[in-house]
Design an enzyme around this catalytic site. Structure first.
Site, PDB file in Angstrom:
ATOM      1  N   TYR A 142       3.424  -0.104  -7.129  1.00 41.69           N
ATOM      2  CA  TYR A 142       4.314   0.894  -6.531  1.00 41.69           C
ATOM      3  C   TYR A 142       5.117   0.211  -5.435  1.00 41.69           C
ATOM      4  CZ  TYR A 142       5.814   5.005  -3.826  1.00 41.69           C
ATOM      5  OH  TYR A 142       6.551   5.942  -3.150  1.00 41.69           O
ATOM      6  N   ASP A 237       5.934  -7.697  -2.314  1.00 46.35           N
ATOM      7  CA  ASP A 237       5.906  -6.423  -1.604  1.00 46.35           C
ATOM      8  C   ASP A 237       4.570  -6.341  -0.873  1.00 46.35           C
ATOM      9  OD1 ASP A 237       5.888  -3.893  -0.644  1.00 46.35           O
ATOM     10  OD2 ASP A 237       6.316  -2.886  -2.542  1.00 46.35           O
ATOM     11  N   LYS A 265       3.997  -0.074   6.903  1.00 47.36           N
ATOM     12  CA  LYS A 265       2.644   0.379   7.263  1.00 47.36           C
ATOM     13  C   LYS A 265       2.125  -0.258   8.570  1.00 47.36           C
ATOM     14  CE  LYS A 265       1.709   2.388   2.843  1.00 47.36           C
ATOM     15  NZ  LYS A 265       2.242   1.973   1.564  1.00 47.36           N
TER      16      LYS A 265
HETATM   17  C1  LIG Z   1       3.534   2.386   0.833  1.00 45.97           C
HETATM   18  C2  LIG Z   1       4.207   1.384   0.004  1.00 45.97           C
HETATM   19  C3  LIG Z   1       5.589   1.385  -0.177  1.00 45.97           C
HETATM   20  C4  LIG Z   1       6.472   2.488   0.315  1.00 45.97           C
HETATM   21  O1  LIG Z   1       6.452   2.619   1.685  1.00 45.97           O
HETATM   22  P1  LIG Z   1       6.938   4.012   2.344  1.00 45.97           P
HETATM   23  O2  LIG Z   1       6.916   3.726   3.794  1.00 45.97           O
HETATM   24  O3  LIG Z   1       5.947   5.034   1.895  1.00 45.97           O
HETATM   25  O4  LIG Z   1       8.293   4.294   1.812  1.00 45.97           O
HETATM   26  C5  LIG Z   1       6.154   0.330  -0.859  1.00 45.97           C
HETATM   27  N1  LIG Z   1       5.398  -0.663  -1.366  1.00 45.97           N
HETATM   28  C6  LIG Z   1       4.064  -0.674  -1.233  1.00 45.97           C
HETATM   29  C7  LIG Z   1       3.287  -1.817  -1.791  1.00 45.97           C
HETATM   30  C8  LIG Z   1       3.426   0.356  -0.561  1.00 45.97           C
HETATM   31  O5  LIG Z   1       2.091   0.349  -0.473  1.00 45.97           O
END
Ligand SMILES: *Cc1c(COP(=O)(O)O)cnc(C)c1O
Length: 427
Positions: A142, A237, A265
């Site tokens: 994701y 990511d 995060k």
């Molecule tokens: C949480 C997450 C996102 C998206 O971040 P948001 O701040 O919720 O838009 C993208 N990539 C990864 C791997 C994530 O865990």
């Protein structure tokens, strides 16, 4: 009616599904979501005054638990100086210096406000840099809710993707190829077939959005080599894993240098800060230096950045990740052992402060194996743990998080709760 039930009923009238992000609705596990009023250290307190030991930690950001005094102090001080300027501040520079020092693949970095923005911008930048349109991603990873990334595998030899969400045009999804996580042969085939079309490969180097899946030996190295060979941009990511699994992220653990990295995060400490950065020659293509446009009214917000900097300062303390990794292992392996003793095929994996708990005999290696877990048993375990005052992620397909505030008291309480919960769902 409990206060949680009442709030949920009223919320559902005004907010789609009663929530502002889908997984919060307890759709996967059933029942009524808990509305939280307050958090302190490892614990959260719901609208009915019930306390829980929290293994979600706001889905990762709260590396040091709820309301850590140092983080709050930094936020209070920033608030007193004004909330936003729409002009540069020294705090953003401090954040850039911190990120680039802790993650050597970052030569330049730009701050944004969400992980979704970071990945969207990184993709646009990779396309602008290479002059190519195609993206390669992995099933089950994701990367936020940008159109290009809400794509699942389609049928057909070229694995052109199909939208995984309504509202994503098939024409957009068709520019994204999707292959199985850890399937090196499929990545090689994709590059052999249309390597000169691929602008970027984007990957969660440890996958945390299909429960918790580690990269197979050599998998990330292969991605690195193929991207270099074919002139594609390798994007790690690390929105979830950055400063969660180790101080330098997965790239430090595996010794791989991606071209671009996305963060979020933990670097916001519970407030909205995210970032993307990497090679100077690529980042130099961004506006105002280059032709790739990207902007944000609240990007680098001083209050949010202050929270993130405080979070990272605490993370840099000697031995922090050893301690966090040790505690995470103790609690997750302890839960798995108690499950096995009660006759359930449960196992666990963790790296740093991030973990997977699997209701299947062995850790999964890709999305198909993640989906083989016994969701029914997980759901009963989830609710039994909730009754015992332990808040796990409300889905069998999410990773879990431990913070520096989870001490031996919380861990022993959690293990005792797990033993009772397994006994209860067995009966
Ligand atoms: C949480 C997450 C996102 C998206 O971040 P948001 O701040 O919720 O838009 C993208 N990539 C990864 C791997 C994530 O865990």
């Amino acid at each position: 009616m409990s206060r949680n039930e009442e709030l949920f009923e009223r919320s559902r009238k005004l907010i789609p599904g009663g929530v502002n992000s889908p997984v919060r609705a307890f759709g996967g596990v059933g029942g009524v979501p808990r509305f939280f009023q307050r958090g302190e250290g490892a614990r959260v307190f719901d609208a009915d005054g019930q306390a829980y030991i929290d293994y979600v930690c706001s889905w990762g950001p709260l590396l040091h638990g709820h309301a850590h005094p140092d983080v709050l102090k930094a936020v209070h001080a920033a608030v007193d100086r004004g909330l936003s300027f729409g002009a540069p501040t020294g705090l953003e520079l401090e954040m850039a210096e911190t990120l680039c020092a802790l993650m050597p693949s970052l030569e330049q970095v730009r701050l944004v406000s969400s992980g979704t923005e970071a990945t969207m911008s990184a993709i646009r930048l990779a396309r602008g840099f290479t002059g190519r349109s195609r993206i390669l991603k992995f099933d089950g990873c994701y990367h936020g809710h940008g159109d290009a990334l809400l794509v699942k595998a389609g049928s057909g030899a070229l694995t052109f993707g199909q939208p995984s969400s309504g509202g994503v045009p098939p024409e957009v999804a068709a520019l994204t190829s999707v292959v199985d996580y850890n399937d090196e042969a499929a990545v090689r085939r994709a590059f052999a077939d249309y390597g000169n079309e691929i602008a970027a490969v984007i990957v969660e180097p440890i996958a945390g959005n299909m429960n918790f899946v580690l990269p197979a030996a050599g998998f990330l190295q292969t991605l690195r080599e193929l991207c270099t060979q074919h002139g594609a941009v390798l994007i790690f990511d690390e929105v979830m894993t950055g400063f969660r699994v180790a101080l330098g992220g997965v790239q430090a653990l595996y010794g791989i240098r991606p071209d671009l990295t996305t963060l979020g995060k933990v670097i916001g400490g519970g407030l909205p800060v995210a970032a993307f950065g990497g090679r100077r020659d690529i980042m130099g293509r961004l506006a105002p230096m280059g032709p790739v446009y990207q902007a944000g009214t609240l990007s680098g917000n001083p209050v949010a950045v202050s929270a993130g900097l405080a979070n990272l300062r605490l993370a840099r303390q000697d031995g922090f990740y050893d301690m966090l990794g040790e505690r995470t292992r103790e609690v997750t392996e302890g839960i798995a052992l108690r499950g096995q003793a009660a006759g359930f095929p449960v196992c666990a994996l963790s790296v740093g402060g991030m973990f997977g708990l699997f209701f299947r005999p062995a850790p999964p290696r890709n999305l198909a194996e993640v989906m083989e877990c016994d969701r029914d048993t997980f759901n009963r375990f989830f609710h039994a743990m909730l009754d015992e005052g332990v808040y796990l992620a409300p889905s069998a397909y999410e990773a879990g998080f431990v913070s520096g505030a989870h001490g031996s008291v919380e861990i022993q309480q959690t293990l005792a709760a797990a033993e009772r919960a397994f006994a209860r769902i067995k009966a």
